[in-house]
Design a protein around this motif. Structure first.
Motif, PDB file in Angstrom:
ATOM      1  N   VAL A 343      -5.981  62.567  62.553  1.00 13.38           N
ATOM      2  CA  VAL A 343      -4.696  62.657  61.857  1.00 13.38           C
ATOM      3  C   VAL A 343      -3.976  61.311  61.941  1.00 13.38           C
ATOM      4  O   VAL A 343      -4.017  60.633  62.964  1.00 13.38           O
ATOM      5  N   ARG A 350      -1.909  60.835  52.277  1.00 17.91           N
ATOM      6  CA  ARG A 350      -2.999  61.419  53.046  1.00 17.91           C
ATOM      7  C   ARG A 350      -2.498  61.798  54.430  1.00 17.91           C
ATOM      8  O   ARG A 350      -1.427  61.358  54.851  1.00 17.91           O
ATOM      9  N   LYS A 351      -3.292  62.595  55.130  1.00 17.51           N
ATOM     10  CA  LYS A 351      -2.968  62.975  56.501  1.00 17.51           C
ATOM     11  C   LYS A 351      -4.030  62.507  57.504  1.00 17.51           C
ATOM     12  O   LYS A 351      -3.825  62.615  58.703  1.00 17.51           O
ATOM     13  N   ASN A 352      -5.178  62.007  56.997  1.00 13.65           N
ATOM     14  CA  ASN A 352      -6.288  61.625  57.873  1.00 13.65           C
ATOM     15  C   ASN A 352      -6.887  60.294  57.435  1.00 13.65           C
ATOM     16  O   ASN A 352      -6.615  59.817  56.333  1.00 13.65           O
ATOM     17  N   GLN A 446       5.898  66.842  60.143  1.00 12.42           N
ATOM     18  CA  GLN A 446       5.363  65.639  60.781  1.00 12.42           C
ATOM     19  C   GLN A 446       6.263  65.154  61.902  1.00 12.42           C
ATOM     20  O   GLN A 446       5.792  64.657  62.924  1.00 12.42           O
TER      21      GLN A 446
END
Length: 500
Positions: A343, A350-352, A446
């Motif tokens: 992550v 994006r998250k990754n 987040q």
């Protein structure tokens, strides 16, 4: 009041613990980090530098019944400097003419191959009449180059003394130089008493030390020229017509005993005395594998047909066959293979991010190792989640290829692509830069994750603080309850006075 005093004492104790714990926690965290070493390519510009230390193989033998008939032996894979098979590595043995490897290397290190040397009377003294010789005569003049061919091809004992007097002035001074070089190379189980290897109880070594010596010598191109020559003609001298030398290593030539010939073999040196037994150091290459075999103390047997059987050549062939049949190189790390998708906080779109090994890596493995038995151990540089921005190829940790519990090779763990930071997300979680309620909604998850990760990362600070806050709340509650009880009791006393 006693309760207040007790709680105050506990609170002070926790404050002291808060000051002490971070220091202990920091030490523990630093100690738990793996030592990082840079892998550097070793260069040998002259062929006289000390080679890397030998690695002893971590894997069990492929065949438990495999055994070499020798007092001591080793098989080393030269590309990886790995001892893949050994018997009695540190047993004291007599090296016989394997000694001449050191003599030759000191001549290369300190002499000039074109110099003309004169054979002295003292160089021919104290030599066995049964020892190997090139027939050198007193007063004969010969170049150092041709003398080293005599020493390495036909194992001339007298040639070693001529070299010693040329380099050091006397054989005793040269022997001291041999011992000095052995110590510098880390050959701590070795002691030299002469230049050639004729038997002396104070002239000994170990197979481990012979491996160090032979690998050091083998990296030198000029030494390899002398050590791999099978036939050489020495030009005529002032005392002799030209003479033809033939190798004593029957693995590398069919001129003498074709029954021992091994087409993959090259060099290096033979040795024999009755106390030492048969000794041989040789190399063999096939494809991407190169082995060096060392055997000491082999016997002379009789085969089924009544012929002599020199076991140093037989057992060296057995070692080479074992090496080529048992081992191969396997690529265990690939710089294009995805190893994870951690992550990334505050990333745009994006998250990754994909991570992979920085390097391709190939290691020596037994053929019985199955690919599915190799696993990847990822270690990130921080326990906290990654945060944008990230550059392409940025290191974020390490990856180690493992065979069970055996580490094979380690490389940097790097990002596959660049990750930009989302300018609309405020890391502090205050909503600035967002778009009203919608921005707050997208940021909330987040921000919560980041806060939790930060709390976990600095547990040695947050846990004592949380305990302090909890005790403070309890203290306030107890105080409020006691105040309430005191007021209630005061009112009861006042009613009794009025009624009394």
């Amino acid at each position: 009041m006693k309760k207040y005093r007790f709680l105050t004492f506990v609170l002070c104790l926790l404050l002291l613990l808060q000051c002490a714990v971070p220091g202990f926690a920091t030490e523990e965290t630093e100690a738990s980090e793996p030592a990082q070493t840079e892998s550097t390519q070793v260069q040998y510009p002259t062929g006289l530098e000390t080679p890397p230390e030998l690695i002893e193989y971590s894997f069990p033998p492929a065949d438990d019944d495999f055994w070499i008939r020798a007092k001591a032996t080793a098989l080393i894979e030269l590309n990886s400097h790995t001892i893949v098979y050994a018997q009695e590595l540190d047993r004291q043995v007599y090296p016989a003419s394997l000694t001449k490897i050191m003599t030759c290397m000191l001549a290369l290190e300190r002499g000039n191959l074109d110099d003309i040397l004169t054979v002295s009377e003292t160089a021919l003294q104290n030599l066995s009449e049964y020892g190997s010789t090139a027939g050198l005569m007193e007063g004969e003049q010969i170049s150092l180059r041709e003398l080293l061919y005599c020493i390495m091809v036909s194992s001339a004992n007298e040639g070693c003394n001529v070299v010693a007097e040329y380099i050091s002035g006397s054989t005793d001074a040269f022997v001291a130089l041999m011992n000095e070089k052995a110590e510098a190379l880390g050959m701590h189980g070795t002691h030299y008493a002469n230049t050639h290897g004729l038997h002396n109880s104070e002239h000994y070594t170990t197979v481990r030390d012979l491996a160090v010596l032979a690998i050091w010598a083998w990296q030198n191109p000029q030494f390899r020229e002398f050590a791999t020559t099978t036939v050489h003609t020495v030009p005529a001298t002032n005392k002799s017509d030209e003479r033809t030398l033939k190798t004593t290593n029957y693995l590398t030539s069919t001129d003498t005993y074709g029954r021992y010939y091994y087409e993959k073999a090259q060099g290096v040196k033979t040795g024999f005395t009755t106390p030492a037994g048969g000794c041989l150091i040789s190399t063999a290459s096939d494809g991407d594998l190169s082995f060096m075999s060392i055997v000491c103390g082999c016997e002379q047997l009789i085969d089924g047909d009544g012929n002599d059987l020199d076991m140093r050549f037989v057992e060296t062939r057995n070692l080479f066959d074992y090496g080529f049949e048992t081992f191969h190189y396997v690529q265990v790390l690939t710089d294009t293979a995805m190893l994870g998708q951690p992550v990334v906080l505050y990333a745009k779109g994006r998250k990754n991010v994909v991570v992979h090994a920085r390097d391709n890596a190939t290691v020596l493995l037994p053929r019985y190792c199955e690919p599915e038995d190799i696993s990847m151990q990822l270690r990130y540089d921080s326990d906290a989640p990654l945060e944008a921005p990230l550059a392409e190829g940025q290191r974020v940790g390490t990856v180690t290829a493992m065979y069970g519990t055996i580490p094979l090779v380690t490389s940097d763990l790097v990002t596959m692509t660049k990750v930009e930071r989302d300018s609309e997300i405020a890391p502090s979680g205050d909503g600035s830069g967002g778009n009203g309620a919608q921005g707050d909604q997208s940021n909330r998850g987040q921000t919560g994750e980041s806060l939790l990760s930060e709390l976990l990362r600095y547990w040695y600070l947050t846990v004592p603080l949380l305990l302090m806050l909890t005790l403070l709340v309890i203290l306030l509650i107890v105080r409020a309850v006691n105040v309430h009880r005191e007021k209630k009791a005061r009112r009861a006393r006042q009613r009794r006075r009025r009624n009394g």
